[in-house]
Structures are given as structure tokens and as C-alpha cells.
Design a protein around this motif. Structure first.
Motif, mmCIF file in Angstrom:
data_model
loop_
_atom_site.group_PDB
_atom_site.id
_atom_site.type_symbol
_atom_site.label_atom_id
_atom_site.label_comp_id
_atom_site.label_asym_id
_atom_site.label_seq_id
_atom_site.Cartn_x
_atom_site.Cartn_y
_atom_site.Cartn_z
ATOM 1 N N LEU A 5 1.787 1.689 -3.664
ATOM 2 C CA LEU A 5 0.654 1.962 -4.547
ATOM 3 C C LEU A 5 0.101 3.373 -4.359
ATOM 4 O O LEU A 5 -0.270 4.033 -5.334
ATOM 5 C CB LEU A 5 -0.452 0.937 -4.316
ATOM 6 C CG LEU A 5 -0.082 -0.533 -4.553
ATOM 7 C CD1 LEU A 5 -1.225 -1.441 -4.141
ATOM 8 C CD2 LEU A 5 0.307 -0.774 -6.000
ATOM 9 N N SER A 9 -9.319 -2.756 0.199
ATOM 10 C CA SER A 9 -8.539 -3.785 0.901
ATOM 11 C C SER A 9 -8.455 -5.102 0.148
ATOM 12 O O SER A 9 -7.418 -5.774 0.196
ATOM 13 C CB SER A 9 -9.126 -4.030 2.292
ATOM 14 O OG SER A 9 -9.073 -2.845 3.036
ATOM 15 N N LEU A 66 -7.672 2.415 -6.544
ATOM 16 C CA LEU A 66 -7.600 1.521 -5.385
ATOM 17 C C LEU A 66 -7.829 2.261 -4.071
ATOM 18 O O LEU A 66 -7.894 1.635 -3.019
ATOM 19 C CB LEU A 66 -6.229 0.831 -5.333
ATOM 20 C CG LEU A 66 -5.882 -0.057 -6.520
ATOM 21 C CD1 LEU A 66 -4.484 -0.628 -6.355
ATOM 22 C CD2 LEU A 66 -6.906 -1.163 -6.690
ATOM 23 N N GLU A 76 0.833 -1.213 0.000
ATOM 24 C CA GLU A 76 0.000 0.000 0.000
ATOM 25 C C GLU A 76 0.864 1.259 0.000
ATOM 26 O O GLU A 76 0.524 2.256 -0.643
ATOM 27 C CB GLU A 76 -0.949 0.001 1.199
ATOM 28 C CG GLU A 76 -1.897 1.176 1.199
ATOM 29 C CD GLU A 76 -2.904 1.138 2.331
ATOM 30 O OE1 GLU A 76 -3.352 2.226 2.725
ATOM 31 O OE2 GLU A 76 -3.243 0.038 2.816
ATOM 32 N N ILE A 123 -5.929 -4.601 -2.820
ATOM 33 C CA ILE A 123 -4.590 -4.392 -2.267
ATOM 34 C C ILE A 123 -4.053 -5.691 -1.674
ATOM 35 O O ILE A 123 -2.862 -5.984 -1.780
ATOM 36 C CB ILE A 123 -4.581 -3.229 -1.258
ATOM 37 C CG1 ILE A 123 -4.860 -1.927 -2.018
ATOM 38 C CG2 ILE A 123 -3.255 -3.155 -0.509
ATOM 39 C CD1 ILE A 123 -5.066 -0.724 -1.167
ATOM 40 N N TYR A 135 -2.374 -7.626 -4.421
ATOM 41 C CA TYR A 135 -1.029 -7.105 -4.678
ATOM 42 C C TYR A 135 -0.064 -7.532 -3.569
ATOM 43 O O TYR A 135 1.083 -7.887 -3.827
ATOM 44 C CB TYR A 135 -1.036 -5.572 -4.771
ATOM 45 C CG TYR A 135 -1.506 -5.027 -6.091
ATOM 46 C CD1 TYR A 135 -0.637 -4.917 -7.170
ATOM 47 C CD2 TYR A 135 -2.817 -4.594 -6.262
ATOM 48 C CE1 TYR A 135 -1.056 -4.397 -8.381
ATOM 49 C CE2 TYR A 135 -3.253 -4.070 -7.465
ATOM 50 C CZ TYR A 135 -2.364 -3.976 -8.523
ATOM 51 O OH TYR A 135 -2.787 -3.464 -9.725
ATOM 52 N N GLN A 136 -0.534 -7.495 -2.327
ATOM 53 C CA GLN A 136 0.314 -7.879 -1.208
ATOM 54 C C GLN A 136 0.705 -9.347 -1.302
ATOM 55 O O GLN A 136 1.849 -9.717 -1.020
ATOM 56 C CB GLN A 136 -0.386 -7.604 0.131
ATOM 57 C CG GLN A 136 0.490 -7.823 1.349
ATOM 58 C CD GLN A 136 1.662 -6.863 1.398
ATOM 59 O OE1 GLN A 136 1.472 -5.655 1.439
ATOM 60 N NE2 GLN A 136 2.875 -7.395 1.398
ATOM 61 N N PRO A 145 -8.579 2.742 1.206
ATOM 62 C CA PRO A 145 -8.031 1.660 0.383
ATOM 63 C C PRO A 145 -9.044 0.548 0.098
ATOM 64 O O PRO A 145 -9.843 0.202 0.957
ATOM 65 C CB PRO A 145 -6.864 1.123 1.209
ATOM 66 C CG PRO A 145 -7.044 1.647 2.576
ATOM 67 C CD PRO A 145 -7.943 2.835 2.504
#
Length: 122
Positions: free
Chosen positions: A80, A97, A89, A77, A100, A103-104, A95
């Protein structure tokens, strides 16, 4: 990545000494296309590395031979949020969530796969 010039220099010098074809993929953030001030280019590159989304690794003859560990791992985050290309996003600053987290997970997988976690990240 331009986020770690000594690592880039070492890898280019190594590639020069390999006989035959070589491929060097260099990560260079694009201020105009990604939506951030140009004076933050190197900082954005470093965030990409530290998040695990852009692993610095090396391969020879198609096989992984090593990686550059991350000194301090950060949540994706943090990377991003710095770019307008990911504004969707963060609707109203909040955010998304679920996205994200995807992506995490990618970053976490990179950190594990390429052994990017150093001793200071325990």
C-alpha cells in the motif's frame, strides 16, 4: 499478473487449449492512476502478489483448480505504501492501523482460501 510472467504464460496456454469460452483476468498496475513511477510497474505487481491481495489462482468450469504459492509473504502495508492512491492511509507518514488491518485481513483470507502459503512461509 505481470508480476509473474511464467505463471501468466502457462495459464494463457492452458486457456487456449480449453474448448469454448474463456476468461483470463490479468493484473497490470497503472502507474499514472495509482501514483508510482512507471519503471516500478512489475515490482508493484509482485508486491500485490506477495501481500496476498492479488492471489494467482486458476479455475476451470467455475471450480478452483489451483494456485501459485507465494515465495515470501509480506505485510500489505509494504504494498500500500508504494502508491499515491493509498496516501490517505498514511497521514503524515503514520499508518492508519485500523484500515490497514482490514486490508491485511482480506490478504490473509486470500492466502488461506487459495492456499498461497508455501513451506518457506512457516
Amino acid at each position: 499478473s505481470i508480476g509473474n510472467i511464467p505463471d501468466l504464460e502457462r495459464k494463457v496456454l492452458n486457456a487456449i487449449n480449453i474448448r469454448g469460452a474463456k476468461y483470463v483476468h490479468v493484473h497490470v498496475p497503472c502507474p499514472l492512476g495509482w501514483g508510482f513511477p512507471s519503471n516500478e510497474t512489475v515490482s508493484i505487481a509482485r508486491l500485490a502478489i506477495r501481500s496476498g491481495l492479488y492471489p494467482l489462482f486458476e479455475a476451470e468450469n467455475g471450480k478452483w483448480v489451483g494456485s501459485t504459492e507465494i515465495d515470501e509473504i509480506i505485510p500489505v502495508e509494504n504494498y500500500l505504501r508504494t502508491q499515491k492512491r493509498f496516501a490517505h492511509l498514511f497521514p503524515k507518514g503514520i499508518p492508519d492501523s485500523e484500515i490497514i488491518a482490514i486490508y491485511q485481513k482480506i490478504a490473509d483470507n486470500n492466502i488461506e482460501k487459495y492456499r498461497l502459503k508455501g513451506d518457506s512461509n512457516d
